[in-house]
Scaffold this active site. Structure first.
Site, PDB file in Angstrom:
ATOM      1  N   GLU A   1       0.749  -1.287   0.110  1.00 49.76           N
ATOM      2  CA  GLU A   1       0.056  -0.043   0.071  1.00 49.76           C
ATOM      3  C   GLU A   1       0.626   1.368   0.018  1.00 49.76           C
ATOM      4  O   GLU A   1       0.491   2.373   0.415  1.00 49.76           O
ATOM      5  CB  GLU A   1      -0.846  -0.017   1.143  1.00 49.76           C
TER       6      GLU A   1
ATOM      7  N   SER B   1      -6.572  -2.285   1.510  1.00 46.83           N
ATOM      8  CA  SER B   1      -6.782  -1.688   0.197  1.00 46.83           C
ATOM      9  C   SER B   1      -7.541  -2.590  -0.771  1.00 46.83           C
ATOM     10  O   SER B   1      -7.314  -2.413  -1.877  1.00 46.83           O
ATOM     11  CB  SER B   1      -5.711  -0.808  -0.324  1.00 46.83           C
TER      12      SER B   1
ATOM     13  N   TYR C   1      -9.321   3.735  -5.470  1.00 49.68           N
ATOM     14  CA  TYR C   1      -8.493   4.574  -5.875  1.00 49.68           C
ATOM     15  C   TYR C   1      -8.340   5.190  -7.214  1.00 49.68           C
ATOM     16  O   TYR C   1      -7.605   6.220  -7.405  1.00 49.68           O
ATOM     17  CB  TYR C   1      -7.134   3.948  -5.260  1.00 49.68           C
TER      18      TYR C   1
ATOM     19  N   ARG D   1     -11.420   3.209  11.141  1.00 49.90           N
ATOM     20  CA  ARG D   1     -12.685   3.045  10.114  1.00 49.90           C
ATOM     21  C   ARG D   1     -13.214   1.510  10.510  1.00 49.90           C
ATOM     22  O   ARG D   1     -12.420   0.853  10.111  1.00 49.90           O
ATOM     23  CB  ARG D   1     -12.380   3.404   8.789  1.00 49.90           C
TER      24      ARG D   1
ATOM     25  N   ASP E   1     -15.677  -1.082   8.440  1.00 47.51           N
ATOM     26  CA  ASP E   1     -16.302  -1.506   7.208  1.00 47.51           C
ATOM     27  C   ASP E   1     -17.613  -2.540   7.485  1.00 47.51           C
ATOM     28  O   ASP E   1     -17.219  -3.496   8.088  1.00 47.51           O
ATOM     29  CB  ASP E   1     -15.387  -2.007   5.979  1.00 47.51           C
TER      30      ASP E   1
ATOM     31  N   GLU F   1     -14.413  -5.659   8.648  1.00 45.07           N
ATOM     32  CA  GLU F   1     -13.109  -5.474   9.321  1.00 45.07           C
ATOM     33  C   GLU F   1     -12.897  -4.198   9.894  1.00 45.07           C
ATOM     34  O   GLU F   1     -13.789  -3.241   9.881  1.00 45.07           O
ATOM     35  CB  GLU F   1     -12.071  -5.503   8.110  1.00 45.07           C
TER      36      GLU F   1
ATOM     37  N   ASN G   1     -10.195  -0.820  10.468  1.00 46.99           N
ATOM     38  CA  ASN G   1      -8.866  -0.400   9.748  1.00 46.99           C
ATOM     39  C   ASN G   1      -8.521   0.725  10.676  1.00 46.99           C
ATOM     40  O   ASN G   1      -9.089   1.683  11.243  1.00 46.99           O
ATOM     41  CB  ASN G   1      -9.114   0.196   8.545  1.00 46.99           C
TER      42      ASN G   1
ATOM     43  N   GLY H   1      -6.708   5.233   4.710  1.00 49.50           N
ATOM     44  CA  GLY H   1      -6.446   6.320   3.879  1.00 49.50           C
ATOM     45  C   GLY H   1      -6.943   7.846   4.271  1.00 49.50           C
ATOM     46  O   GLY H   1      -7.917   7.818   4.888  1.00 49.50           O
TER      47      GLY H   1
END
Length: 308
Positions: free
Chosen positions: A17, A149, A215, A254, A256, A269, A271, A275
């Site tokens: 990443e 990612s 992205y 974060r 998800d 998951e 994070n 990002g």
């Protein structure tokens, strides 16, 4: 805002990443400078961590995604050096980087997550692909245990596709998560301190919210407000905070989540270093809560040291 604090932003690194991390680090540094901090960007790919010992650093802002930055190794090194840093501590970082361990903790805490199988490269017979897929309902998502990612991920609908996806995923990790496919919309909830921010609903015409959708694509849509009824939004925020706390995540991050065809939430998951460009998901959620980018990175920086 006027401050004399010196902040080292660690970014880049050597993980898969890296490119995302370079963009995050630059954006974070710009936001901190705008808030009056003295900032030094340090690319850990070319600069050893030991240089921090010779600098007058008040805290380290971790903008490294993936292995070597998000998995607890860096956090342990910084603690050994006596340096305050942003985000989760050693345990939370290590747990969240490992998708398998995360799901095991979620299950142990009674939190909803999709059925899954763990595949060890050295122990798995590819002849068993059909049985694994059948056990998971015939459609599954393949995920390397310790990548982010969406790197190395693939949707599979037959045994041959699963075999090919496992070969690809084993190129990133010798342990792979095969998760029952969730038919439904995807959401994410950012956490700042102890507060869940407004949920974001992501939509993509691609098969799933993959690296390109995140992205590179111009067709991905981000809805914030999420469009959920208020009661559902609150339930999602509560679940996200429960998942965040269950894996000992701290500071910011974060979560998800997807919603299946029965209307049930399924945690994907957590994070711990998501990002952080100005168009990333956490800043989008913060903006919806009235928090600008500079204020957001300042608040994260000011929380450094609370993870010990």
């Amino acid at each position: 805002m006027t401050t004399t604090k010196n902040i080292a932003v660690l970014y880049g690194g050597t993980s898969a990443e890296r490119e995302v991390s370079l963009n995050s680090g630059k954006a974070i540094a710009n936001g901190l400078v705008q808030s009056g901090y003295h900032v030094e960007l340090i690319d850990t790919k070319s600069v050893p961590l030991s240089v921090l010992a010779d600098k007058n650093i008040d805290c380290v802002f971790i903008a490294l995604h993936g292995r070597g930055g998000e998995d607890g190794c860096l956090q342990g090194a910084l603690e050994y050096m006596g340096l305050n840093y942003t985000g989760s501590g050693v345990l939370g970082s290590a747990l969240c980087m490992d998708k398998v361990r995360t799901k095991q903790v979620l299950l142990a805490q009674g939190l909803p997550t999709a059925p899954f199988k763990v595949i060890q490269q050295a122990q798995f017979d590819m002849a068993d692909c059909e049985a694994v897929l059948a056990e998971l309902g015939g459609v599954a998502m393949v995920k390397p245990a310790k990548e982010g990612s969406s790197i190395g991920m693939a949707k599979v609908t037959n045994a041959k596709a699963l075999e090919n996806a496992l070969v690809e995923a084993f190129g990133f990790d010798d342990r792979v998560l095969v998760e029952a496919w969730i038919h439904g919309p995807e959401y994410t909830v950012s956490i700042l301190g102890d507060t869940p921010l407004p949920a974001i609903h992501m939509e993509t015409p691609r098969e799933f919210y993959d690296y390109e959708a995140k992205y590179q694509s111009n067709s991905t849509l981000y809805h914030c407000p999420s469009g959920l009824p208020e009661q559902d939004e609150q339930a999602l925020q509560i679940l996200a905070k429960q998942a965040f706390d269950a894996v000992d995540a701290q500071g910011w991050g974060r979560v998800d989540v997807m919603r299946n065809e029965q209307g049930d939430w399924q945690v994907l998951e957590v994070n711990t270093v998501p990002g952080m460009t100005e168009t990333s998901l956490v800043p989008k959620a913060a903006q919806a809560a009235g928090i600008g980018f500079s204020e957001l990175v300042s608040r994260i920086a000011e929380s450094a040291g609370l993870n010990k």
